[in-house]
Design a protein around this motif. Structure first.
Motif, PDB file in Angstrom:
ATOM      1  N   UNK A  47       0.941  -1.046   0.027  1.00 35.80           N
ATOM      2  CA  UNK A  47       0.101   0.021   0.180  1.00 35.80           C
ATOM      3  C   UNK A  47       0.813   1.356  -0.173  1.00 35.80           C
ATOM      4  N   UNK A  48       0.740   2.253  -0.823  1.00 42.52           N
ATOM      5  CA  UNK A  48       1.238   3.582  -0.833  1.00 42.52           C
ATOM      6  C   UNK A  48      -0.104   4.624  -1.230  1.00 42.52           C
ATOM      7  N   UNK A  49       0.547   5.777  -0.704  1.00 48.50           N
ATOM      8  CA  UNK A  49      -0.517   6.849  -0.881  1.00 48.50           C
ATOM      9  C   UNK A  49       0.211   8.204  -1.304  1.00 48.50           C
ATOM     10  N   UNK A  50      -0.254   8.872  -2.361  1.00 49.53           N
ATOM     11  CA  UNK A  50       0.288  10.320  -2.633  1.00 49.53           C
ATOM     12  C   UNK A  50      -0.848  11.174  -2.585  1.00 49.53           C
ATOM     13  N   UNK A  51      -0.765  12.226  -1.997  1.00 47.94           N
ATOM     14  CA  UNK A  51      -1.673  13.111  -1.764  1.00 47.94           C
ATOM     15  C   UNK A  51      -2.003  14.071  -3.300  1.00 47.94           C
ATOM     16  N   UNK A  52      -1.024  13.846  -4.363  1.00 50.67           N
ATOM     17  CA  UNK A  52      -1.309  14.212  -5.328  1.00 50.67           C
ATOM     18  C   UNK A  52      -2.527  13.615  -6.222  1.00 50.67           C
ATOM     19  N   UNK A  53      -2.339  12.149  -6.150  1.00 51.45           N
ATOM     20  CA  UNK A  53      -3.352  11.363  -6.919  1.00 51.45           C
ATOM     21  C   UNK A  53      -3.061   9.920  -6.617  1.00 51.45           C
ATOM     22  N   UNK A  92      -0.337   8.599  -8.766  1.00 53.59           N
ATOM     23  CA  UNK A  92       1.189   9.020  -8.225  1.00 53.59           C
ATOM     24  C   UNK A  92       1.436   7.976  -7.160  1.00 53.59           C
ATOM     25  N   UNK A  93       0.247   7.531  -6.240  1.00 54.31           N
ATOM     26  CA  UNK A  93       0.441   6.401  -5.605  1.00 54.31           C
ATOM     27  C   UNK A  93       0.801   5.150  -5.921  1.00 54.31           C
ATOM     28  N   UNK A  94       0.513   4.941  -7.385  1.00 54.75           N
ATOM     29  CA  UNK A  94       0.748   3.620  -7.985  1.00 54.75           C
ATOM     30  C   UNK A  94       2.164   3.691  -8.783  1.00 54.75           C
ATOM     31  N   UNK A  95       2.111   5.047  -9.509  1.00 57.00           N
ATOM     32  CA  UNK A  95       3.451   5.018 -10.347  1.00 57.00           C
ATOM     33  C   UNK A  95       4.614   5.808  -9.882  1.00 57.00           C
ATOM     34  N   UNK A  96       4.343   6.425  -8.975  1.00 51.61           N
ATOM     35  CA  UNK A  96       5.636   7.225  -8.498  1.00 51.61           C
ATOM     36  C   UNK A  96       6.796   6.562  -7.587  1.00 51.61           C
ATOM     37  N   UNK A  97       7.631   7.133  -7.363  1.00 54.28           N
ATOM     38  CA  UNK A  97       8.973   6.789  -6.638  1.00 54.28           C
ATOM     39  C   UNK A  97       8.314   6.237  -5.265  1.00 54.28           C
ATOM     40  N   UNK A  98       8.547   4.715  -4.908  1.00 55.87           N
ATOM     41  CA  UNK A  98       8.074   4.331  -3.720  1.00 55.87           C
ATOM     42  C   UNK A  98       6.544   4.043  -3.694  1.00 55.87           C
ATOM     43  N   UNK A  99       5.882   3.921  -4.949  1.00 55.72           N
ATOM     44  CA  UNK A  99       4.665   3.826  -5.276  1.00 55.72           C
ATOM     45  C   UNK A  99       4.512   2.031  -5.373  1.00 55.72           C
ATOM     46  N   UNK A 100       3.139   1.770  -5.470  1.00 54.58           N
ATOM     47  CA  UNK A 100       2.846   0.357  -5.657  1.00 54.58           C
ATOM     48  C   UNK A 100       3.732  -0.447  -6.617  1.00 54.58           C
ATOM     49  N   UNK A 101       3.599   0.008  -7.820  1.00 55.05           N
ATOM     50  CA  UNK A 101       4.239  -0.646  -9.093  1.00 55.05           C
ATOM     51  C   UNK A 101       5.600  -0.911  -8.525  1.00 55.05           C
ATOM     52  N   UNK A 102       6.360  -0.026  -8.243  1.00 63.31           N
ATOM     53  CA  UNK A 102       7.769  -0.167  -7.572  1.00 63.31           C
ATOM     54  C   UNK A 102       8.031  -1.050  -6.670  1.00 63.31           C
ATOM     55  N   UNK A 103       7.053  -1.213  -5.660  1.00 60.97           N
ATOM     56  CA  UNK A 103       7.129  -1.985  -4.542  1.00 60.97           C
ATOM     57  C   UNK A 103       6.737  -3.448  -5.035  1.00 60.97           C
ATOM     58  N   UNK A 104       5.720  -3.835  -6.098  1.00 64.15           N
ATOM     59  CA  UNK A 104       5.139  -5.001  -6.588  1.00 64.15           C
ATOM     60  C   UNK A 104       6.785  -5.683  -7.175  1.00 64.15           C
ATOM     61  N   UNK A 117      -8.359   1.170  -4.633  1.00 68.85           N
ATOM     62  CA  UNK A 117      -7.861   2.339  -5.290  1.00 68.85           C
ATOM     63  C   UNK A 117      -8.706   3.417  -4.970  1.00 68.85           C
ATOM     64  N   UNK A 118      -7.999   4.505  -4.515  1.00 70.27           N
ATOM     65  CA  UNK A 118      -8.872   5.915  -4.047  1.00 70.27           C
ATOM     66  C   UNK A 118      -8.162   7.017  -4.722  1.00 70.27           C
ATOM     67  N   UNK A 119      -8.787   8.210  -4.484  1.00 70.65           N
ATOM     68  CA  UNK A 119      -7.970   9.500  -4.900  1.00 70.65           C
ATOM     69  C   UNK A 119      -6.508   9.598  -4.609  1.00 70.65           C
TER      70      UNK A 119
END
Length: 146
Positions: free
Chosen positions: A78-84, A87-99, A129-131
């Protein structure tokens, strides 16, 4: 054959390694953190990796009653990014990188446990997935001969 607790503990320990532990500081057994009514508070600080036993099944391999046990374990990231949520999925430390890091740490890993054939990644699926939040599950299978 290792117990469920031993396998979960070994997976948690294997995940707490580079590169994943350079940005993810929490590696825990899953304990009903997904109460949807108050999801943000229950998840705690993010990013996080949870490990959960899913199920297992047994099959007879030979006539002399040798059995194969296949156990499935989920790693929930699980990752969170206040932008969107993107970003929580694709950003640095996001879930894609984690997976990707979870796969590199666990796929073909024996966890140092006796009787464990290497783990195999079976699937990766979205959970929530949320905002601003991205939660995904990677499912792994371990095989034991008893």
């Amino acid at each position: 054959m290792p117990t469920i607790n031993q396998v979960e503990d070994a997976v948690v320990a294997a995940l707490n390694a580079a590169p994943l532990n350079t940005y993810c500081k929490r590696f825990e057994k899953f304990d009903s953190q997904f109460d949807i009514e108050d999801l943000d508070r229950n998840l705690g600080p993010l990013p996080v990796c949870f490990v959960a036993y899913l199920d297992d099944d047994f099959s007879e391999v030979t006539q002399n009653r040798t059995y194969m046990d296949r156990m499935r374990i989920a790693v929930i990231v699980a990752a969170k990014n206040l932008r969107s949520g993107v970003e929580a999925k694709t950003g640095t430390g996001g879930t894609n990188e984690m997976l990707n890091d979870v796969k590199s740490l666990l796929h073909k890993n024996t966890l140092g446990l006796s009787g464990v054939a290497s783990m195999a990644l079976l699937s990766r699926r979205p959970v929530v997935t949320t905002k601003t939040l991205s939660v995904w599950q990677a499912t792994f299978e371990l095989q034991f001969v008893d």
